[in-house]
Enzyme design. Structure first.
Site, PDB file in Angstrom:
ATOM      1  CB  CYS B  84     -30.931 -33.436   7.525  1.00 57.36           C
ATOM      2  SG  CYS B  84     -31.985 -34.529   6.552  1.00 57.36           S
ATOM      3  CB  SER B 212     -25.934 -40.574   4.889  1.00 58.37           C
ATOM      4  OG  SER B 212     -27.183 -40.028   4.545  1.00 58.37           O
ATOM      5  CB  ILE B 214     -32.067 -45.071   7.698  1.00 59.07           C
ATOM      6  CG1 ILE B 214     -32.391 -44.414   6.344  1.00 59.07           C
ATOM      7  CG2 ILE B 214     -33.281 -45.017   8.630  1.00 59.07           C
ATOM      8  CD1 ILE B 214     -33.398 -45.174   5.512  1.00 59.07           C
ATOM      9  CE  LYS B 333     -21.147 -43.764   2.728  1.00 58.00           C
ATOM     10  NZ  LYS B 333     -22.090 -44.739   2.782  1.00 58.00           N
ATOM     11  CG  HIS B 337     -28.231 -38.353   8.220  1.00 58.63           C
ATOM     12  ND1 HIS B 337     -28.246 -37.229   9.029  1.00 58.63           N
ATOM     13  CD2 HIS B 337     -28.839 -37.972   7.049  1.00 58.63           C
ATOM     14  CE1 HIS B 337     -28.838 -36.244   8.379  1.00 58.63           C
ATOM     15  NE2 HIS B 337     -29.218 -36.660   7.193  1.00 58.63           N
TER      16      HIS B 337
END
Lengths: 390, 390
Positions: B84, B212, B214, B333, B337
């Protein structure tokens, strides 16, 4: 920029191996560390090349696995990926990391575990290195892409396909002969020109012996600033030039499939940085994923005129005793092609050759300068590194 | 090393988008180019962050796709991957590329297309960023890993789980409020503390609003040496510090799950390089993949004592008007993300904030220095960048 040198190298055997990705990484990394004389605690950063652990072994974020497997704690680690040149990318970025002054002693590692999926799945995974939306979805795989290049090459230079197939087979014969003497090689098997020419057709005009292997393996090198190199090593090897270029991803948008523009641009940059010409190179490790690519690459690197590398190969100009020894390791054809480890493996071979410590049957005597050429995808990404012993 | 500055930024909207990976890349890259005032032909290298196009869209070797999509021909391109934090890795290596003197004008791009697989598949793909052999095979996914951290955190600091859950929910409330005003954000929805606390449990004590999103998205920045920056931009932003560290990959080998050692080490390096302390930071973009990670990260970055960030969050110390504004973008959030784009997106947000050009409801007034914190995996890889407007 600071000058950068290689102070240690190590690799696993290449082949269909029992070891896991983690174990391969550990073996290569530990060998390179030992060879360098550096303490584990001196390593300030790790650059890790891996093509597709995500699908071969379902391991992403593999730079942190590489740190764990080599016992390197809390240091900066990163994975680089440029298909089959992933660890040459790691090497080049590591050179910049040291050159910039950010780090002194750095590890470069490349690894791939490919043989725990079947050939169909491996071919599909490799095909993702082409343009998915314009090539992959159409079913175009790498043997097909390089076969297209061979067809254009034949037509462009007026080489009859029958003659080209013989030239291509001569590349396979030579690389298998070199690899036979390399204990790290995947397929150690001497073959005749007839055997090479008569093998099963894969994608016309490329047959089985024109294709490289699906292998497991790992390779590593330790770098530091050139002015610190003799603190670690009696026989450091200096990185005197590098070049890096990216051709246009899908074949249909390229200018000319008979030439590798990325190879031409990358090598021009590397020669310029090193202040040398192709004739100054004593031997070269060249990306022979398919035999046609050895020929196209040798022309792009300036060793032969366009359309003439095949004839030169047939006339044994590229053997260990020839005018420009090519792939004394056995190349991807015989040493093997664990894609993420291939570039780092070429570096390991080159350093061993420059040290004069390889088997005499495949040794390039008194070599001082070598060129390492590694491509990703259908000759898209290209890295060229020029190394010199002191 | 040369000093490095940011002269242009651009990003797509984050969300469940119709655009392909290729289209997202093109949009972000072109926006950043336009914002920088640099000509396409001036870009000397492209660093591309992507976590797992290999599985999300079956595209490997995506640095060459990024070059194609942004119209950059024949230049050096490379993909970096650290889960990430993949595009923070691209950013940091690009900084070294410019700092070393190898390149002047460089593009950093991060992109991920995640929503064309279902949530189960996405969760499995993300889980590959943990240790496959010790965690993935056991079925441990990221919600589970961060839930374990939250449990250890609760126990270590003697915070009753009921209180911790309220603190965690306050993080979600604050980030959703900021993201509501961000037109680039994925989920623009103001929520109450009660709504956050009452949502569906995912992995105790983390519920739906602790997790968070997708998302799809892309973000880009253009870098050059600081002494050239005003040739391009009236409001360049200087990179005054960076740090990069790697914690131990599997959770069971870590010293203390209630702290992020990678964050502590990376931020200490960055503060030292910048010559500043946490109290000099005007706002921060922090990796809130799960609300517990915002708390652990804020403590690791030195903004709050260990075990105290949750209370501070509940007491609104981290709102846009608080003592240290955290995630004015909405964070992972609410902004979203798209993993390979997240770090580059944090850079874009930070530059826009430092320029003072974001919506007034989420603007940090007169901000001069910010800190960007991005992690890969279960807080394994960590990048910290400190940016300052002139």
């Amino acid at each position: 920029m600071r000058d950068v040198s290689i102070i240690g190298v190590g690799e696993t055997k290449f082949g269909a191996l029992d070891e896991s990705l983690r174990e391969l990484i550990a073996e290569a990394g530990n060998k390179a560390l030992k060879d360098s004389g550096a303490d584990r605690g001196e390593i300030e950063s790790l650059y890790f090349g891996n093509y597709c652990g995500d699908r071969f072994v379902k391991q992403g974020h593999s730079s942190s696995l590489a740190a764990l497997a080599t016992g390197l704690k809390y240091i900066p680690t990163i994975r680089t990926e440029t298909a089959c040149s992933s660890s040459s990318g790691a090497f080049k970025e590591a050179v910049l990391g040291v050159a910039s002054g950010a780090y002194d002693v750095v590890m470069v590692l490349g690894a791939e575990k490919m043989t725990n999926v079947d050939t169909l799945e491996a071919t599909d995974i490799l095909a993702m290195a082409g343009d998915r939306e314009f090539e992959g979805i159409q079913g175009l795989t790498f043997p097909g892409m390089f076969a297209l290049m061979a067809q254009v090459y034949s037509k462009k230079y007026g080489i009859k396909m029958e003659d080209l197939r013989k030239q291509l087979s001569s590349v396979a014969v030579k690389n298998h002969r070199n690899g036979y003497y390399n204990p790290s090689a995947h397929m150690r098997k001497i073959i005749t020109l007839e055997e090479a020419m008569d093998s099963r057709m894969i994608a016309y005009p490329l047959n089985l012996f024109d294709c490289s292997l699906i292998s497991d393996g790992a390779a590593a090198a330790i770098l530091c600033p050139s002015n610190m190199a003799t603190d670690y090593s009696d026989d450091p090897v200096d990185v005197i030039g590098f070049g890096h270029s990216t051709d246009i991803l899908p074949l249909h948008l390229r200018e000319d499939l008979s030439r590798s523009k990325a190879t031409i641009i990358a090598s021009e940059k590397a020669y310029k940085m090193a202040g040398i010409k192709p004739e100054d190179i004593d031997f070269t490790e060249v990306h022979d994923c398919f035999t046609i690519n050895e020929l196209i690459s040798l022309e792009g690197l300036g060793f032969f005129d366009s359309g003439r590398a095949g004839e030169a190969s047939l006339n044994e100009k590229t053997t260990v005793d020839g005018s420009i020894p090519v792939n004394p390791s056995g190349g991807l054809k015989s040493k093997g092609h664990p894609v993420g480890a291939t570039g780092a493996g070429q570096i390991v071979e080159s350093v061993m050759q420059l040290r004069g410590v390889v088997e005499k049957e495949r040794r390039v005597d008194d070599a001082e300068i070598c060129l390492v050429h590694n491509i990703g995808g259908s000759a898209v990404t290209c890295f060229v590194h020029i190394l010199r012993r002191r």
